[in-house]
Design a protein around this motif. Structure first.
Motif, PDB file in Angstrom:
ATOM      1  N   SER A 235      41.391   2.107  58.774  1.00 19.72           N
ATOM      2  CA  SER A 235      40.129   2.639  59.283  1.00 19.72           C
ATOM      3  C   SER A 235      38.926   1.755  58.957  1.00 19.72           C
ATOM      4  CB  SER A 235      39.876   4.034  58.721  1.00 19.72           C
ATOM      5  OG  SER A 235      39.727   3.999  57.311  1.00 19.72           O
ATOM      6  N   GLN A 236      39.152   0.693  58.154  1.00 20.72           N
ATOM      7  CA  GLN A 236      38.050  -0.164  57.740  1.00 20.72           C
ATOM      8  C   GLN A 236      38.324  -1.615  58.124  1.00 20.72           C
ATOM      9  OE1 GLN A 236      35.114   1.102  55.520  1.00 20.72           O
ATOM     10  NE2 GLN A 236      35.899   2.667  56.916  1.00 20.72           N
ATOM     11  N   ALA A 237      37.300  -2.304  58.589  1.00 19.62           N
ATOM     12  CA  ALA A 237      37.376  -3.740  58.815  1.00 19.62           C
ATOM     13  C   ALA A 237      36.956  -4.450  57.532  1.00 19.62           C
ATOM     14  CB  ALA A 237      36.471  -4.146  59.967  1.00 19.62           C
ATOM     15  N   LEU A 238      37.521  -5.628  57.306  1.00 17.26           N
ATOM     16  CA  LEU A 238      37.204  -6.401  56.099  1.00 17.26           C
ATOM     17  C   LEU A 238      37.023  -7.862  56.503  1.00 17.26           C
ATOM     18  CD1 LEU A 238      36.886  -6.213  53.002  1.00 17.26           C
ATOM     19  CD2 LEU A 238      39.357  -6.649  52.817  1.00 17.26           C
ATOM     20  N   ILE A 239      35.844  -8.390  56.225  1.00 18.71           N
ATOM     21  CA  ILE A 239      35.511  -9.763  56.596  1.00 18.71           C
ATOM     22  C   ILE A 239      35.078 -10.523  55.348  1.00 18.71           C
ATOM     23  CG2 ILE A 239      33.969 -11.237  57.955  1.00 18.71           C
ATOM     24  CD1 ILE A 239      33.698  -8.923  59.952  1.00 18.71           C
TER      25      ILE A 239
ATOM     26  N   PHE B  19      30.596  -1.808  51.979  1.00 20.91           N
ATOM     27  CA  PHE B  19      30.997  -2.209  50.627  1.00 20.91           C
ATOM     28  C   PHE B  19      30.981  -3.728  50.586  1.00 20.91           C
ATOM     29  CE2 PHE B  19      34.472  -3.625  47.823  1.00 20.91           C
ATOM     30  CZ  PHE B  19      34.115  -3.023  46.628  1.00 20.91           C
ATOM     31  N   LEU B  20      30.207  -4.301  49.676  1.00 18.07           N
ATOM     32  CA  LEU B  20      30.062  -5.746  49.596  1.00 18.07           C
ATOM     33  C   LEU B  20      30.434  -6.218  48.198  1.00 18.07           C
ATOM     34  CD1 LEU B  20      27.149  -4.591  51.190  1.00 18.07           C
ATOM     35  CD2 LEU B  20      27.401  -6.961  51.974  1.00 18.07           C
TER      36      LEU B  20
ATOM     37  N   ASP C 145      31.652 -19.647  46.699  1.00 16.12           N
ATOM     38  CA  ASP C 145      30.851 -18.438  46.595  1.00 16.12           C
ATOM     39  C   ASP C 145      30.948 -17.673  47.912  1.00 16.12           C
ATOM     40  OD1 ASP C 145      29.124 -16.548  45.584  1.00 16.12           O
ATOM     41  OD2 ASP C 145      27.317 -17.793  45.764  1.00 16.12           O
ATOM     42  N   GLY C 146      30.613 -16.396  47.864  1.00 13.88           N
ATOM     43  CA  GLY C 146      30.622 -15.608  49.088  1.00 13.88           C
ATOM     44  C   GLY C 146      30.895 -14.145  48.823  1.00 13.88           C
ATOM     45  N   PHE C 147      30.990 -13.386  49.906  1.00 23.02           N
ATOM     46  CA  PHE C 147      31.203 -11.947  49.819  1.00 23.02           C
ATOM     47  C   PHE C 147      32.371 -11.526  50.708  1.00 23.02           C
ATOM     48  CE2 PHE C 147      27.069 -11.910  47.926  1.00 23.02           C
ATOM     49  CZ  PHE C 147      26.980 -10.718  47.213  1.00 23.02           C
ATOM     50  N   GLU C 148      33.016 -10.450  50.302  1.00 21.92           N
ATOM     51  CA  GLU C 148      33.967  -9.746  51.152  1.00 21.92           C
ATOM     52  C   GLU C 148      33.304  -8.426  51.526  1.00 21.92           C
ATOM     53  OE1 GLU C 148      38.259 -11.318  49.662  1.00 21.92           O
ATOM     54  OE2 GLU C 148      37.075 -10.266  48.161  1.00 21.92           O
ATOM     55  N   VAL C 149      33.230  -8.155  52.816  1.00 23.22           N
ATOM     56  CA  VAL C 149      32.451  -7.035  53.337  1.00 23.22           C
ATOM     57  C   VAL C 149      33.381  -6.043  54.031  1.00 23.22           C
ATOM     58  CG1 VAL C 149      30.487  -6.354  54.759  1.00 23.22           C
ATOM     59  CG2 VAL C 149      30.546  -8.648  53.720  1.00 23.22           C
ATOM     60  N   MET C 150      33.361  -4.795  53.571  1.00 24.90           N
ATOM     61  CA  MET C 150      34.186  -3.752  54.169  1.00 24.90           C
ATOM     62  C   MET C 150      33.286  -2.712  54.825  1.00 24.90           C
ATOM     63  SD  MET C 150      37.351  -1.581  52.547  1.00 24.90           S
ATOM     64  CE  MET C 150      36.351  -0.618  51.397  1.00 24.90           C
ATOM     65  N   VAL C 151      33.501  -2.486  56.108  1.00 20.70           N
ATOM     66  CA  VAL C 151      32.697  -1.552  56.901  1.00 20.70           C
ATOM     67  C   VAL C 151      33.615  -0.825  57.882  1.00 20.70           C
ATOM     68  CG1 VAL C 151      30.497  -2.799  56.749  1.00 20.70           C
ATOM     69  CG2 VAL C 151      32.168  -3.456  58.492  1.00 20.70           C
TER      70      VAL C 151
END
Length: 368
Positions: A147-151, A189-190, A199-205
């Motif tokens: 149900s969530q995408a993760l980029i 969620f970041l 460096d960077g982020f994983e983003v869940m929306v």
């Protein structure tokens, strides 16, 4: 392509951007969009993004959750403050690795702990069963994998680029920190984590926001990247791939993950006596980094030899785009694991020189 393969919410967007799709852990995923080299360099020098929606995503909540998770991993989770995360491993009774994962501690309310877990795609069902079989009481596990995408947005320009679509100040989030934020006007969620050595982020929306985020990042000039670059990047950073470099028969001490084992924590954990015995008596083999000469690439399962005798096996190998020479991870006897040790790798029936080198192979100048 098999109709039985799963597709992420970003599949159609990958196709539209000419992603070359391949089977991976039961999913149909893009291995590359332009070229592995271009995508690799984009992450090392600027910013790239990966669709990692195939990863397993669990939300756990309940009284005493942290104390119960403490018994399943060798790391001391009680050290975590709200908004902090810990990379660790689930262990079986023999000290083998059930999976490697990241535990994101989101805090405690009215005595109930809340944790976000991100696990490997290939082991999502196994991990879910393992957790449900070992957690008791009123612990609730919600599987939000589909149900969530993760980029993952990674690279030296990742934070400043992502900031353009996020309300909260991302510079305030420390490495391995995480927040509940606002992405394109929607909850997200970041986490300042990743699998590239940058460096960077994983983003869940949610799915719809994830699709909008992918399009927005494309418009901001972010390079879409596939599994090929993800593998070369993580290997340069000497990050293990589950099922290849580590598995159910590998202990954290053998795999060079002793830093995850907190022997000073008061709580017993699965296989603690086994791991303590390994520490006291020594381990027979170790995962080491190898550097080869020329352009001779050591691939998965290639034999490692010493004085003509097989002594180990390669688990991962590639021609490093950043360093310009072949690198590999391999299990060898502990007696042959010191930096500088000369070995050979058998490639298509011929022996090629390899030297044990310090890991990681590459350290980003952008990470302190």
């Amino acid at each position: 392509m098999s109709a039985s393969l799963l597709r992420t919410p970003l599949y159609e967007l990958a196709i539209a951007h000419k992603g070359r799709m391949v089977p991976f852990s039961g999913w149909e995923m893009a291995v590359q969009f332009s070229s592995v080299l271009q995508e690799h360099q984009a992450v090392r020098q600027r910013v790239g993004m990966f669709d990692i929606s195939h990863m397993g995503k669990f939300v756990l909540e309940g009284a005493g959750l942290i104390q119960q998770l403490q018994t399943l991993v060798p790391s001391d989770l009680s050290r975590l403050q709200r908004g902090q995360a810990q990379y660790t491993v689930l262990l079986n009774e023999l000290g083998g690795i059930v999976d490697d994962l990241i535990v994101y501690y989101q805090g405690s309310w009215n005595g109930n702990d809340r944790v976000q877990l991100i696990v490997n795609a290939a082991t999502t069902d196994k991990d879910k069963t393992w957790l449900l079989n070992h957690l008791s009481g009123d612990i609730v596990l919600k599987d939000v994998s589909r149900s969530q995408a993760l980029i993952a947005v990674q690279g030296p320009q990742a934070v400043q680029t992502l900031q353009q679509v996020v309300d909260e100040d991302l510079s305030a989030v420390k490495r391995f920190g995480h927040i509940q934020g606002t992405v394109l006007g929607h909850p997200g969620f970041l986490a300042r984590t990743g699998y590239t050595g940058e460096d960077g982020f994983e983003v869940m929306v949610d799915v719809e926001t994830g699709q909008k985020l992918w399009r927005s990042l494309l418009e901001l000039g972010v390079t879409p990247c596939g599994l090929g670059a993800r593998d070369t990047l993580r290997l340069e950073a000497a990050m293990a791939l589950y099922g290849q470099d580590i598995d159910d028969m590998t202990s954290p001490l053998e795999a060079g993950l002793s830093w995850l084992v907190h022997f000073d924590k008061a709580t017993d954990f699965t296989a603690r006596p086994v791991i303590e015995r390994q520490k006291e008596q020594g381990i027979p083999r170790r995962l080491v980094g190898l550097q080869l000469e020329g352009r001779n690439i050591a691939r998965h399962n290639y034999p490692v030899l010493h004085q003509g005798d097989p002594v180990g096996v390669v688990t991962s190998g590639t021609l490093s785009p950043t360093l310009g020479y072949p690198i590999a991870l391999a299990y060898v006897p502990a007696t042959l694991s010191k930096v500088g040790q000369a070995l050979n790798v058998e490639i298509r029936g011929k022996y090629f020189p390899a030297t044990v080198v310090k890991r990681p192979f590459y350290k980003s100048p952008y990470l302190a």
